[in-house]
Write an enzyme that holds these catalytic residues in place. Structure first.
Site, short mmCIF file in Angstrom:
data_model
loop_
_atom_site.label_atom_id
_atom_site.label_comp_id
_atom_site.label_asym_id
_atom_site.label_seq_id
_atom_site.Cartn_x
_atom_site.Cartn_y
_atom_site.Cartn_z
N GLU A 122 -18.48 42.07 6.53
CA GLU A 122 -18.50 41.16 7.68
C GLU A 122 -19.82 41.19 8.41
OE1 GLU A 122 -15.44 42.32 10.46
OE2 GLU A 122 -15.62 44.42 9.92
N ARG A 151 -6.54 48.30 8.09
CA ARG A 151 -7.90 48.50 8.59
C ARG A 151 -7.90 49.57 9.67
NH1 ARG A 151 -10.69 43.59 11.65
NH2 ARG A 151 -9.26 44.23 13.28
N SER A 168 -13.17 42.96 1.38
CA SER A 168 -12.47 41.88 2.07
C SER A 168 -13.46 41.25 3.02
CB SER A 168 -11.27 42.45 2.82
OG SER A 168 -10.63 41.40 3.51
N GLY A 219 -14.63 39.57 6.04
CA GLY A 219 -14.17 39.30 7.40
C GLY A 219 -15.01 38.15 7.93
N ARG A 270 0.86 -1.18 0.00
CA ARG A 270 0.00 0.00 0.00
C ARG A 270 0.89 1.23 0.00
NH1 ARG A 270 -1.88 -1.57 5.96
NH2 ARG A 270 0.18 -1.57 6.86
N ARG A 293 -4.05 45.09 11.31
CA ARG A 293 -4.96 45.60 12.34
C ARG A 293 -4.27 46.67 13.14
NH1 ARG A 293 -6.18 39.43 13.45
NH2 ARG A 293 -3.96 39.56 13.04
N ASN A 319 -14.64 35.96 10.28
CA ASN A 319 -14.85 35.70 11.71
C ASN A 319 -16.15 36.35 12.17
OD1 ASN A 319 -12.40 34.46 11.71
ND2 ASN A 319 -11.33 36.04 12.87
N ASP A 320 -16.25 37.66 11.89
CA ASP A 320 -17.47 38.36 12.28
C ASP A 320 -18.66 37.89 11.46
OD1 ASP A 320 -17.41 40.18 14.46
OD2 ASP A 320 -15.90 41.33 13.39
P1 ADP Z 1 -3.50 -5.71 9.03
O1 ADP Z 1 -4.52 -5.16 8.11
O2 ADP Z 1 -3.76 -5.40 10.45
O3 ADP Z 1 -2.11 -5.41 8.58
P2 ADP Z 1 -3.21 -8.30 7.80
O4 ADP Z 1 -4.43 -8.89 7.20
O5 ADP Z 1 -2.28 -7.65 6.87
O6 ADP Z 1 -3.65 -7.30 8.95
O7 ADP Z 1 -2.51 -9.48 8.56
C1 ADP Z 1 -1.77 -9.43 9.73
C2 ADP Z 1 -0.43 -10.12 9.54
O8 ADP Z 1 -0.59 -11.45 9.10
C3 ADP Z 1 0.43 -9.44 8.51
O9 ADP Z 1 1.76 -9.41 8.99
C4 ADP Z 1 0.34 -10.33 7.31
O10 ADP Z 1 1.48 -10.24 6.52
C5 ADP Z 1 0.16 -11.70 7.93
N1 ADP Z 1 -0.57 -12.58 7.04
C6 ADP Z 1 -1.80 -12.38 6.57
N2 ADP Z 1 -2.16 -13.36 5.72
C7 ADP Z 1 -1.13 -14.23 5.64
C8 ADP Z 1 -0.89 -15.42 4.91
N3 ADP Z 1 -1.79 -15.90 4.07
N4 ADP Z 1 0.29 -16.01 5.08
C9 ADP Z 1 1.20 -15.51 5.93
N5 ADP Z 1 1.06 -14.40 6.63
C10 ADP Z 1 -0.11 -13.73 6.50
MG MG Z 2 -1.22 -5.81 6.99
MG MG Z 3 -14.32 42.07 12.25
#
Ligand code: ADP
Ligand code: MG
Ligand code: MG
Length: 922
Positions: A787, A660, A806, A808, A341, A563, A810-811
């Site tokens: 304002e 102002r 301008s 204002g 991710r 101000r 806040n007011d």
């Molecule tokens: P989170 O969303 O909290 O990270 P995960 O679903 O990624 O949770 O899983 C928690 C842990 O388990 C992670 O370290 C992940 O890599 C491990 N894990 C999940 N699925 C497997 C799998 N199929 N084999 C080995 N490890 C896994």
């Molecule tokens: Mg994870």
């Molecule tokens: Mg004012």
């Protein structure tokens, strides 16, 4: 076609892909994507977020056909793996993992090693030949299932594990023997039975069904709900569930599990970063079961695997075009990727990464800009505490203004100024602050108040100054008399060192070490890109040359609000201001009286005239004394204001400066506390009683709705005349010196056209005289604040006389809602909790109501004067959402406090990217 509820991934092919996060969750979508691009991912399938949605909508009933789809996908998985869930000779184990569209790390639940029971354990031992590993997997499964599915707290299981470790005097779980693991499994089952009031379920199909259900249920556990609130994650329908074949990092010394980032997420350095643990599983790395090793060690310990990992992380970063946060597992020298991710990062890292990636041609400038959250910049602009420093927290308040401050405790603004003069660092501690504390606030490192909220005087002013502030710290009890505060049994006296963390609200003992922010070249680069993109100008609210300089450094393109009253609080001035105020009401009364008598005389019969003339002479005599005092005070203030303006014009050479004229009600300049009143009486050589009388004469029930703004200019024209003189003289003087000036004189609180006509005439008449006298001509504009709702509504008429508007806000917010901005602390938080209001309207502009008035004001103004210059100068001007709104409705500029200038510049660039065609032009 029946809806599809389950998406398969495996064998280099997946039903889903990266852009299906809404349906498959981030984890599921990226597992599919990785599978598609040939990364080794254990196969599995994803049950969609729509199922979760349906599950909650239909009284926790699954949609029809789901079971069948799960069964089909499971058998595909079994075929691919050559193993079967629950098969006592060749068992398949799976993980059941949560995963919503937005990353919510650790908030929902995951079960690993699912499918184990007394028979499959034997099968797995036979299959792997690894007895120790099998029992280790089993004990993990029972505890995770117990926790996730039955809500049995983890510590029950951990206590048993600890007991065994203690008994055999070992530190790590990896040191436990097979025999011990077997016993642990038995004890785990006992604990499970005791807490769940049923034996541990042995049927793998049932295990799977219940784990899936538990993951859906975890979408609405309190932790997850809180997280979504905190991070304002909205519009998601639920979590997906991923069922995935297990791979094992706990099979021995050639197995491992780890987490890595393609670049350093805290500095942004383009260097592979991460940690791993040999012979471990799942969350062991994060949970701190043992101390993990840095990723560099993997190169020595498993060179071939490291090379692969290095290759894949590069592929992933190139593919997703952003820093990746990756989970991996090594099963007996074979590498598997389990998650990828976009990595979370600190503000400095975000900037470095964005700029580097543009240089590497991985992303374009626009993408780089859009990756930086403007709010994140706040972190960069204030000093921070050294993360290595020790913290002794004594209390917690509201994090009202970010920053890290340390200094000696003082309890009054005067004491703050006295010590600051001697170069002492001080923290001003008050029950609350008031406008008379401005000077002391300015010289303090930080401000701590025990009452008041995020929009209290202290908070607003501190944010404006870019100063650290903690407000509403109710655990602290201030005793002004004894010059100390008490907290939790501790007594802290004046002069003691404390530290404030304005980002967390923590009050700490002592002098916690800080780091001064250094803005990187990358930051500058990024900001120039933002400037190329944005359409909106960014000005600053600045009252002093110091603020002006700071703002210019941060890229301000002028002053949108200067101000003048803050200047009045300066040293050696406040007494003249007070002298002016003390005599002003008398002058005004007598003037009214004289005018009245004069009128009477002109209408009167002969016989009355003599009496009236006597009255007139008396009044004219009477006015002499206060008039002299009044005019001499104004005369004293004139050169001071002129110097202020000269300095500001010089600082802002070449840029516009909006000044102002006096705005606050006069009583704000007089002391409200008796001992201060006495002190001033003595200093000014007048009686205490006289001061008291004036204070009570000026007292108003609703000062915010009272005698303030341009109403002062109407009733005390001499004050505005003095200010105009100071501005125009300063402008002439600076122009003579070759400084390029664009003065803009702004009238506050205009509600009628006539007010503007009268005051405009006053300004023009005075300016003309001064310029003639000086022999210099300066071009200046006269404009008004919008304002008050009435001003917005009659903006077309107002624009006949105003050269700029301008807003204002806040007011305008205060007047539109009828909320006193100093008192909202008592109910607005509850309004937000109860969703009556989405946000504090003093922090984020209320677009629906106040925004509508602004729109009306802009339309009206521009219908009269097409090229009317329009800006905003409320505190909202530095809020990214508001900046976006201002861009959209066609304003020319926003003005905000110096420290928010970079934030506004970036937010304006975001707005230009998101709304290339402004709504105003449609
Ligand atoms: P989170 O969303 O909290 O990270 P995960 O679903 O990624 O949770 O899983 C928690 C842990 O388990 C992670 O370290 C992940 O890599 C491990 N894990 C999940 N699925 C497997 C799998 N199929 N084999 C080995 N490890 C896994
Ligand atoms: Mg994870
Ligand atoms: Mg004012």
């Amino acid at each position: 076609m029946a809806p599809k509820y389950v998406y398969f991934f495996g064998e280099g092919k997946a039903d889903g892909k990266a852009d299906m996060k809404h349906l498959l969750g981030g984890k599921g979508a990226n597992l599919a994507e990785m599978t598609n691009i040939g990364i080794p991912v254990p196969p599995g399938f994803t049950i969609t977020t729509e199922v979760c949605d349906a599950y909650y909508k239909n009284k926790q009933q699954y949609p029809k056909g789901l079971d069948k789809e799960i069964a089909q996908n499971l058998s595909m998985l079994e075929k691919l793996m050559g193993a079967k869930l629950g098969d006592s000779n060749n068992p398949l184990l799976v993980s059941v993992r949560s995963g919503a569209a937005a990353s919510m790390p650790g908030m929902m639940d995951t079960v690993l090693n699912l499918g184990l029971n007394p028979e499959t354990v034997m099968g797995l031992i036979k299959k792997t030949g690894n007895e120790r590993f099998t029992w280790d997997a089993y004990r993990r499964f029972i505890s995770m299932f117990g926790d996730v599915v039955m809500g049995i707290e983890r510590h029950y299981f951990e206590e048993i594990l600890d007991k065994y470790k203690k008994k055999s005097r070992v530190k790590n779980d990896t040191d436990l023997t097979t025999e011990q693991l077997k016993n642990i499994v038995e004890e785990y089952k006992e604990i499970y039975k005791k807490n769940a009031r049923e034996p541990f379920p042995n049927n793998p199909a049932e295990q799977l069904h219940r784990a899936i259900q538990a993951v859906f249920a975890s979408w609405n556990n309190p932790r997850a709900i809180k997280y979504r609130q905190l991070y304002e994650i909205k519009g998601l329908i639920g979590t997906a569930v991923n069922v995935q074949a297990m791979v094992f990092g706990n099979m021995g010394d050639h197995s491992a599990t780890g987490v890595c980032f393609t670049r350093n997420p805290s500095t942004g350095e383009n260097k592979f970063y991460g940690e791993f643990l040999i012979n471990a599983q799942g969350e062991d790395v994060v949970a701190g079961i043992r101390t993990p090793e840095p990723i560099a060690n993997l190169e020595k310990e498993m060179p071939a695997v490291y090379k692969q990992l290095f290759k894949y992380k590069n592929i992933l970063e190139k593919h997703f075009k952003d820093v990746q946060d990756i989970e991996f597992t090594i099963q007996e020298n074979r590498l598997f990727m389990l998650q990828t991710r976009n990595g979370k990062r600190t503000a400095p890292a975000a900037i470095k990464i964005a700029v580097d990636m543009v240089k590497e041609k991985l992303i374009d400038k626009k993408t780089a800009i859009s990756r930086i959250d403007p709010n994140q910049l706040d972190q960069l602009l204030h000093p921070t505490f050294d993360p290595k420093a020790k913290r002794e927290v004594i209390a917690e308040g509201l994090p009202a203004s970010p920053g890290a401050a340390t200094g000696r405790v003082v309890f009054s603004a005067e004491q703050a100024e006295r010590l600051a003069e001697k170069n002492e660092q001080v923290i001003l501690v008050r029950k609350e602050t008031s406008p008379e504390d401005i000077g002391g606030m300015h010289v303090s490192q930080g401000i701590l108040t025990t009452s008041g909220g995020m929009t209290s005087h202290a908070a607003v002013v501190a944010r404006g100054m870019g100063k650290c502030c903690i407000a509403g710290c109710s655990a602290i009890h201030v005793d002004y008399k004894k010059q100390l505060f008490k907290v939790d049994g501790k007594v802290i006296r004046e002069g003691t060192f404390i530290s404030l963390d304005g980002s967390s609200g923590e009050v700490m003992m002592g002098n916690v070490a800080t780091l001064v922010p250094k803005l990187s070249d990358d930051f500058a680069t990024l900001m120039t890109w933002a400037d190329e993109i944005r359409k909106l100008k960014v000005r600053t609210n600045a009252d002093t040359k110091i603020d002006a300089r700071k703002a210019r450094e941060f890229g301000a393109e002028g002053i949108g609000l200067c101000r003048t009253e803050h200047m009045f609080f300066g040293e050696n001035r406040i007494d003249f201001v007070r002298q002016m105020i003390l005599s002003a009401p008398d002058v005004k009364n007598l003037k009214t009286k004289i005018a009245y008598i004069q009128k009477e005389i002109s209408n009167a019969q002969n016989n009355k005239i003599n009496v009236l003339k006597k009255d007139l002479a008396r009044a004219q005599n009477e006015i002499k004394y206060p008039m002299t005092a009044y005019m001499s005070a104004l005369k004293k203030l004139l050169p001071m204001q002129r110097r202020d303006f000269e300095q500001i014009f010089k600082e802002m050479d070449g840029l516009p400066v909006t000044i102002r004229l006096l705005d606050p009600p006069l009583h704000e300049f007089l002391p409200q506390e008796e001992n201060n009143q006495r002190e001033i009486a003595k200093r000014m050589k007048i009686s205490f009683q006289e001061i008291q009388e004036k204070v009570s004469a000026l007292h108003e029930l609703n000062p915010m709705l009272g005698h303030r703004g341009c109403r002062l200019g109407i009733t005390y024209p001499e004050i505005y005349e003095m200010q105009v003189q100071a501005i125009i003289e300063a402008a002439c003087n600076m122009k003579k010196k070759g400084i390029i000036i664009y003065p803009e004189i702004m009238l506050p609180l205009i509600s009628t056209e006539k007010e503007l006509i009268i005051l405009k005439e006053l300004i023009q008449k005075n300016a003309k005289e001064i310029m003639e006298k000086k022999g210099v001509k300066v071009n200046y504009l006269i404009g008004t604040m919008i304002e008050l709702p009435r001003a917005a509504l009659i903006a077309d008429n107002i624009a006949r006389h105003a050269e700029f508007f301008s807003f204002g806000t806040n007011d305008l917010t205060q007047m539109t809602f009828g909320f006193s901005r100093d008192d909202v602390g008592s109910f607005v938080p509850e309004y937000i909790d109860n969703e009556i209001l989405e946000k504090d309207p003093f922090q984020v502009l209320d677009q629906e109501g106040v925004g509508k008035l602004i729109q009306i004001g802009i339309n009206g103004g521009r219908s009269t004067r097409k090229e009317l210059k329009i800006g905003i100068c409320g505190e909202h001007g530095g809020n990214p959402q508001t900046v976006s709104f201002c861009h959209g409705i066609g304003m020319d500029y926003v003005s905000c406090s110096p420290f928010r200038v970079p934030i506004a510049r970036l937010a304006a660039a975001h707005a230009a990217l998101e709304q290339p065609v402004s709504r105003a032009t449609i």
